[in-house]
Design a protein around this motif. Sequence first.
Motif, short mmCIF file in Angstrom:
data_model
loop_
_atom_site.label_atom_id
_atom_site.label_comp_id
_atom_site.label_asym_id
_atom_site.label_seq_id
_atom_site.Cartn_x
_atom_site.Cartn_y
_atom_site.Cartn_z
N ARG A 399 27.13 1.41 57.58
CA ARG A 399 26.71 2.33 58.64
C ARG A 399 25.20 2.25 58.85
NH1 ARG A 399 28.94 7.66 56.37
NH2 ARG A 399 30.43 6.17 55.51
N PHE A 400 24.77 2.80 59.96
CA PHE A 400 23.35 3.02 60.20
C PHE A 400 23.16 4.38 60.87
CE2 PHE A 400 24.79 0.91 64.10
CZ PHE A 400 24.16 1.62 65.11
N ASP A 401 21.91 4.86 60.89
CA ASP A 401 21.56 6.16 61.51
C ASP A 401 22.29 7.33 60.88
OD1 ASP A 401 19.55 5.47 63.27
OD2 ASP A 401 20.93 4.91 64.87
N ALA A 402 22.52 7.27 59.56
CA ALA A 402 23.05 8.42 58.83
C ALA A 402 21.88 9.35 58.45
CB ALA A 402 23.79 7.94 57.58
N VAL A 403 22.15 10.43 57.72
CA VAL A 403 21.11 11.29 57.17
C VAL A 403 21.36 11.49 55.68
CG1 VAL A 403 20.63 12.49 59.33
CG2 VAL A 403 22.31 13.44 57.76
N SER A 404 20.32 11.98 54.98
CA SER A 404 20.42 12.08 53.53
C SER A 404 19.67 13.29 53.01
CB SER A 404 19.85 10.80 52.89
OG SER A 404 18.48 10.63 53.25
N TRP A 405 20.02 13.66 51.77
CA TRP A 405 19.36 14.74 51.03
C TRP A 405 19.34 14.38 49.55
CZ3 TRP A 405 23.66 15.50 54.14
CH2 TRP A 405 23.54 16.28 55.29
N THR A 406 18.44 15.02 48.79
CA THR A 406 18.49 15.00 47.33
C THR A 406 18.62 16.43 46.85
OG1 THR A 406 17.01 13.08 47.26
CG2 THR A 406 17.35 14.27 45.21
N ASP A 407 19.64 16.75 46.03
CA ASP A 407 19.83 18.12 45.61
C ASP A 407 18.98 18.43 44.37
OD1 ASP A 407 21.24 17.30 43.30
OD2 ASP A 407 23.20 17.61 44.22
N SER A 408 19.06 19.69 43.90
CA SER A 408 18.21 20.14 42.80
C SER A 408 18.57 19.46 41.48
CB SER A 408 18.33 21.66 42.64
OG SER A 408 19.68 22.04 42.44
N SER A 409 19.74 18.86 41.40
CA SER A 409 20.15 18.14 40.19
C SER A 409 19.82 16.65 40.27
CB SER A 409 21.66 18.31 39.97
OG SER A 409 22.00 19.67 39.79
N GLY A 410 19.21 16.23 41.38
CA GLY A 410 18.85 14.83 41.53
C GLY A 410 19.95 13.96 42.09
N ASN A 411 21.06 14.57 42.53
CA ASN A 411 22.13 13.79 43.15
C ASN A 411 21.78 13.50 44.61
OD1 ASN A 411 23.90 13.88 40.84
ND2 ASN A 411 24.24 16.03 41.34
N LEU A 412 22.28 12.40 45.11
CA LEU A 412 21.99 11.91 46.45
C LEU A 412 23.16 12.20 47.38
CD1 LEU A 412 20.71 8.38 45.28
CD2 LEU A 412 19.50 10.58 45.22
N TRP A 413 22.86 12.69 48.59
CA TRP A 413 23.88 13.06 49.55
C TRP A 413 23.69 12.29 50.84
CZ3 TRP A 413 27.57 17.15 48.80
CH2 TRP A 413 27.48 17.79 47.56
N LEU A 414 24.81 11.91 51.46
CA LEU A 414 24.83 11.07 52.65
C LEU A 414 25.80 11.67 53.65
CD1 LEU A 414 24.20 8.14 53.94
CD2 LEU A 414 26.37 7.48 52.87
N PHE A 415 25.40 11.71 54.94
CA PHE A 415 26.30 12.23 55.97
C PHE A 415 26.25 11.35 57.21
CE2 PHE A 415 27.11 14.51 59.90
CZ PHE A 415 28.32 15.12 59.64
N GLY A 416 27.46 10.99 57.71
CA GLY A 416 27.64 10.47 59.06
C GLY A 416 26.99 9.13 59.33
N ARG A 477 28.40 11.92 64.20
CA ARG A 477 27.13 11.78 64.89
C ARG A 477 26.24 10.72 64.23
NH1 ARG A 477 25.23 17.65 64.70
NH2 ARG A 477 27.50 17.92 64.77
N GLU A 478 25.23 10.31 64.99
CA GLU A 478 24.21 9.42 64.48
C GLU A 478 22.84 9.99 64.84
OE1 GLU A 478 24.23 5.63 66.46
OE2 GLU A 478 24.54 6.51 68.43
N SER A 479 21.80 9.53 64.14
CA SER A 479 20.41 9.87 64.44
C SER A 479 20.14 11.37 64.44
CB SER A 479 20.00 9.28 65.80
OG SER A 479 20.18 7.89 65.82
N ALA A 480 20.80 12.10 63.54
CA ALA A 480 20.51 13.52 63.32
C ALA A 480 19.29 13.63 62.40
CB ALA A 480 21.72 14.21 62.71
N VAL A 481 18.91 14.86 62.04
CA VAL A 481 17.86 15.07 61.05
C VAL A 481 18.36 16.03 59.99
CG1 VAL A 481 15.94 14.58 62.59
CG2 VAL A 481 16.74 16.92 62.36
N SER A 482 17.69 16.02 58.84
CA SER A 482 18.15 16.82 57.70
C SER A 482 16.98 17.44 56.97
CB SER A 482 18.94 15.93 56.74
OG SER A 482 18.13 14.86 56.25
#
Length: 513
Positions: A399-416, A477-482
């Motif tokens: 995929r391309f144009d997904a979004v991401s986060w890092t949580d307080s435990s250091g785990n990586l999150w990916l959406f869409g 969706r694509e090209s969102a923000v997080s």
Amino acid sequence: MSVSHPAVKAVPAALLSLSSLLALSISLLLTACGGGGSTSTPTPTPTPTPTPTPSTTSEWTWMSGSSTVNANGGPSGVYGTLGVASTTNVPGGREGAVSWKDSGGNLWLFGGYGFDSTGTNANLNDLWEFSPTAKTWTWVSGGNTVPTQGQGQPGNYGTKGVAAASNIPGGRYSAVSWTDSSGNLWLFGGQGYDSTGEQSAFLNDLWEFSPATKEWTWMSGSNTPGAIVYGVYGTQGVGSASNVPGARSDAVSWTDSSGNFWLFGGEGPGSNPMVSAVGWFNDLWEFNPTTKMWTWMSGSNTENAVSVYGTQGTASASNVPGTREDAVSWIDSSGNLWLFGGQAFNSTGGNTHRLNELWEFNPATKMWTWVSGSNTSWGPQGVYGTQGVSAAANVPGGRFDAVSWTDSSGNLWLFGGEGFDSTSALGLLNDLWEFSPTTKEWTWMSGSNTVPSGGAGQPGVYGTLGVPAAANVPGGRESAVSWIDSGGDLWLFGGGGSALAQGDLNDLWRYQP
């Protein structure tokens, strides 16, 4: 999924009264007879236990914006009064914006391609602040209108290094951003408008915004790039005041534990003055906000380099991801930088379009490690497994144009993003994934593992505004923000995709991991 707790049943009042009277009668009888040497204490009335509030962990909440896309292709912005928060304010639908979180936990949004206050769409340069506490948007700076359809506002650069109330970056999309240790917001590049109003130029300007003074400062790069601005790389690993990345859009960024900014890849005109064609990059840069110097750290100083994967799971000085745009990035709790997917070249030089490879970069050793995903497939499908259950075989599709986060435990999150589902069908995805850097395993957490036929995304299920529910889910969706807020909740805004129809979105969502 939410966990429902059964209510504790209260003892009926009539029964409690009878018990109390019986105890009191016995006590009086014993006292009258002189027996026992002590009196019995009446049985106290137990306090009923309140019914616990059901957990909202792992549920989405629609927080703001529209759940529909109008005939214009997206909702207009409601700007209100500059600098004044209001419950009716909301940015217009857009994609390719950038985001920050300041030191006070407020969320910030800038630009992208979308709709102004009149419903006209172009490259925007509006800056917004959202308070997670008050649940209100504030229009902070930039224009609330664009000159004409498809034309953005030019930048007002002022003097390099000098803040001014009149300074403002030009309209743009697909830039990158950072937040420094003082809570200032930084913006680099993208595709948009320079000081002359040059249309659709690749930019390499670096800006700093102070939330305290509400002023922009042009810090580095060109204010008149025109069509081509090449990078000045210098010597690899050596910072210099003359070094600067070339103009580009669709790069990725990180902020490391020392407060330095990192930039990787993207699309632009390249670094070779003899080659003016647009290409993709795999150069890795570090910027020191204290010295104001760029350092070229890794990758090629020419466009369209291929990946060198090495052995999966093994770091090497020769490993390097290939050139790419529209990837996503994270930083883990150990300070390592992570890169996933995008449109890129693989190890054979083939145009893979959509990748699912995951890379880790160690800033201390300056080495890349290929961690997971395919190094050969043109468009690998997702392997979802069982929702909520991690497994070594699980992996998101390319995929391309997904979004991401890092949580307080250091785990990586990916959406869409736009990519491949579990059946190899291509479309706009709304799947949410969690990756553990410790176990090196992916978990499919939410959303669909398939996309509708025809390349559209799954529509959103909005539920009631402000109310979490297990059935709620943002549309593909694509090209969102997080953002991730101070409480560890994940936030998602806009993008190009599916509400109840296709268009540029302005819906704001919160997810509680």
